[in-house]
Design a protein around this motif. Structure first.
Motif, PDB file in Angstrom:
ATOM      1  N   ARG A   1       7.908 -13.826  -5.693  1.00  0.00           N
ATOM      2  CA  ARG A   1       9.101 -14.667  -5.770  1.00  0.00           C
ATOM      3  C   ARG A   1      10.334 -13.931  -5.271  1.00  0.00           C
ATOM      4  N   HIS A   2      10.441 -12.652  -5.574  1.00  0.00           N
ATOM      5  CA  HIS A   2      11.571 -11.882  -5.063  1.00  0.00           C
ATOM      6  C   HIS A   2      11.431 -11.588  -3.570  1.00  0.00           C
ATOM      7  N   LEU A   3      10.218 -11.601  -3.081  1.00  0.00           N
ATOM      8  CA  LEU A   3       9.996 -11.343  -1.653  1.00  0.00           C
ATOM      9  C   LEU A   3      10.131 -12.594  -0.785  1.00  0.00           C
ATOM     10  N   SER A   4      10.332 -13.762  -1.401  1.00  0.00           N
ATOM     11  CA  SER A   4      10.339 -15.000  -0.621  1.00  0.00           C
ATOM     12  C   SER A   4      11.394 -15.017   0.486  1.00  0.00           C
TER      13      SER A   4
ATOM     14  N   LEU B   1       0.831  -1.206   0.000  1.00  0.00           N
ATOM     15  CA  LEU B   1       0.000   0.000   0.000  1.00  0.00           C
ATOM     16  C   LEU B   1       0.861   1.251   0.000  1.00  0.00           C
ATOM     17  N   LEU B   2       1.926   1.246   0.798  1.00  0.00           N
ATOM     18  CA  LEU B   2       2.844   2.389   0.819  1.00  0.00           C
ATOM     19  C   LEU B   2       3.620   2.494  -0.489  1.00  0.00           C
ATOM     20  N   ASP B   3       3.929   1.345  -1.107  1.00  0.00           N
ATOM     21  CA  ASP B   3       4.693   1.346  -2.359  1.00  0.00           C
ATOM     22  C   ASP B   3       3.867   1.857  -3.530  1.00  0.00           C
ATOM     23  N   SER B   4       2.545   1.894  -3.365  1.00  0.00           N
ATOM     24  CA  SER B   4       1.674   2.374  -4.445  1.00  0.00           C
ATOM     25  C   SER B   4       1.521   3.890  -4.461  1.00  0.00           C
ATOM     26  N   LYS B   5       2.341   4.572  -3.644  1.00  0.00           N
ATOM     27  CA  LYS B   5       2.393   6.043  -3.647  1.00  0.00           C
ATOM     28  C   LYS B   5       1.056   6.679  -3.260  1.00  0.00           C
TER      29      LYS B   5
ATOM     30  N   ALA C   1      12.353  -4.560   0.818  1.00  0.00           N
ATOM     31  CA  ALA C   1      12.485  -5.614  -0.190  1.00  0.00           C
ATOM     32  C   ALA C   1      11.797  -5.226  -1.494  1.00  0.00           C
ATOM     33  N   LEU C   2      10.652  -4.568  -1.416  1.00  0.00           N
ATOM     34  CA  LEU C   2       9.950  -4.135  -2.624  1.00  0.00           C
ATOM     35  C   LEU C   2      10.770  -3.120  -3.412  1.00  0.00           C
ATOM     36  N   ASN C   3      11.476  -2.244  -2.700  1.00  0.00           N
ATOM     37  CA  ASN C   3      12.290  -1.236  -3.388  1.00  0.00           C
ATOM     38  C   ASN C   3      13.490  -1.839  -4.092  1.00  0.00           C
ATOM     39  N   ASN C   4      13.871  -3.067  -3.705  1.00  0.00           N
ATOM     40  CA  ASN C   4      15.015  -3.727  -4.338  1.00  0.00           C
ATOM     41  C   ASN C   4      14.627  -4.538  -5.577  1.00  0.00           C
ATOM     42  N   ILE C   5      13.335  -4.667  -5.851  1.00  0.00           N
ATOM     43  CA  ILE C   5      12.904  -5.389  -7.051  1.00  0.00           C
ATOM     44  C   ILE C   5      13.177  -4.525  -8.280  1.00  0.00           C
ATOM     45  N   SER C   6      13.707  -5.146  -9.310  1.00  0.00           N
ATOM     46  CA  SER C   6      14.065  -4.420 -10.535  1.00  0.00           C
ATOM     47  C   SER C   6      12.824  -3.786 -11.168  1.00  0.00           C
TER      48      SER C   6
END
Length: 308
Positions: free
Chosen positions: A223-226, A111-115, A194-199
């Motif tokens: 998968r990247h958050l696993s 929710l925070l990552d969705s600005k 972790a979300l900010n590190n996803i390409s």
């Protein structure tokens, strides 16, 4: 080609000698070992030796007679009704609170990552409980969930009846809410990092190829958050076993049956100096935690092996 023109093989003396691996001088090893020695001594004194002592106590009848009884103490603990009730309550609490802590923490991070607007205020509101001392948290919860507390006053205003939240089957709900309120902020920050590190390029390519939000969540983000999911699950599991502090301050040594936890059993057994029963219960508890962690690691390896 003449014999003189043939290439003559090199003799052993003419061959280049193989380079032998250089051994590290003992002087280069001495300083690191000297730095590690205090930590190794501390681990030995405070972890390894007590663990060996616990195993020894769990297999003798008592520390005075020291008669070897093998697994009798474990059988006695498993047959103990208080231990079974405490283990069942702790299991119920962990099965409810840990998945909720992981799922809600990840949901808040997305929710925070969705600005959304007021991100800073929203994030700070969830981080505030981490700064509040446990005693203050318990005081707030007592004011809210007491029989004559704030929540019952609100319920009676709307025509409902009073609920004895801490001395009924509703007590488990109170403890779960307290646990989530205390831990969601930290889990949210871990997932947000972790979300900010996803390409971003990978997400943009998926969008250009027509992937929807659900597809990107399941096949890319999840998968990247696993690894983070595993870490947060382990951290939440450990914290779920430490909820005894809040429960003890709210209800004392012997709370209502539905929130009588393993830590209560350990604490009350320690008061009676029943070391052999306490040691057996501690080993059983440790084995169960190790088994749960092993399942989590296997699941993470299975699910996240192709995340890269």
């Amino acid at each position: 080609m003449s014999a003189a023109g043939k290439i003559r093989p090199k003799t052993k003396k003419e061959r280049a000698p193989k380079e032998k691996p250089q051994k590290t001088p003992w002087r280069d090893k001495a300083f690191p070992m000297a730095c590690l020695t205090p930590s190794l001594i501390g681990v030995m004194i405070f972890f390894i030796v007590p663990f060996i002592v616990i195993i020894y106590y769990s297999m003798v009848d008592n520390p005075i007679n020291k008669d070897f009884v093998f697994l009798d103490n474990f059988v006695s603990v498993i047959k103990n009704s208080a231990f079974r009730r405490a283990a069942l309550n702790t299991l119920k609490f962990s099965l409810v609170s840990v998945p909720l802590a992981v799922i809600l923490g990840m949901g808040l991070a997305m929710l925070l990552d969705s600005k959304i607007p007021f991100v800073s205020q929203f994030r700070a509101s969830f981080l505030c409980p981490m700064m509040v001392p446990v005693a203050s948290v318990v005081l707030i919860w007592q004011v809210i969930f007491h029989y004559n507390g704030t929540l019952n006053e609100i319920i009676t205003k709307f025509g409902g009846g009073r609920v004895d939240w801490l001395k009924s089957d509703k007590a488990m709900i109170v403890i779960v809410v307290l646990f989530l309120w205390k831990n969601l902020g930290y889990n949210m920050i871990l997932f947000l990092s972790a979300l900010n590190n996803i390409s971003k390029d990978q997400l943009e390519v998926a969008t250009l190829e027509g992937a929807g939000a659900w597809y990107k969540f399941v096949h890319i983000k999840l998968r990247h958050l696993s690894p983070t999911i595993l870490f947060v699950a382990i951290l939440s599991l450990i914290n779920s076993f430490k909820v005894f502090r809040e429960v003890y301050l709210l209800t004392g040594d012997y709370p209502y049956d539905s929130i009588y936890m393993l830590q209560h059993f350990m604490n009350n057994t320690f008061r009676t100096l029943d070391y052999q029963k306490l040691s057996a219960a501690a080993i059983i508890m440790a084995l169960v935690i190790i088994a749960i962690l092993a399942v989590l690691f296997v699941a993470e390896n299975k699910f996240g092996e192709d995340a890269e």
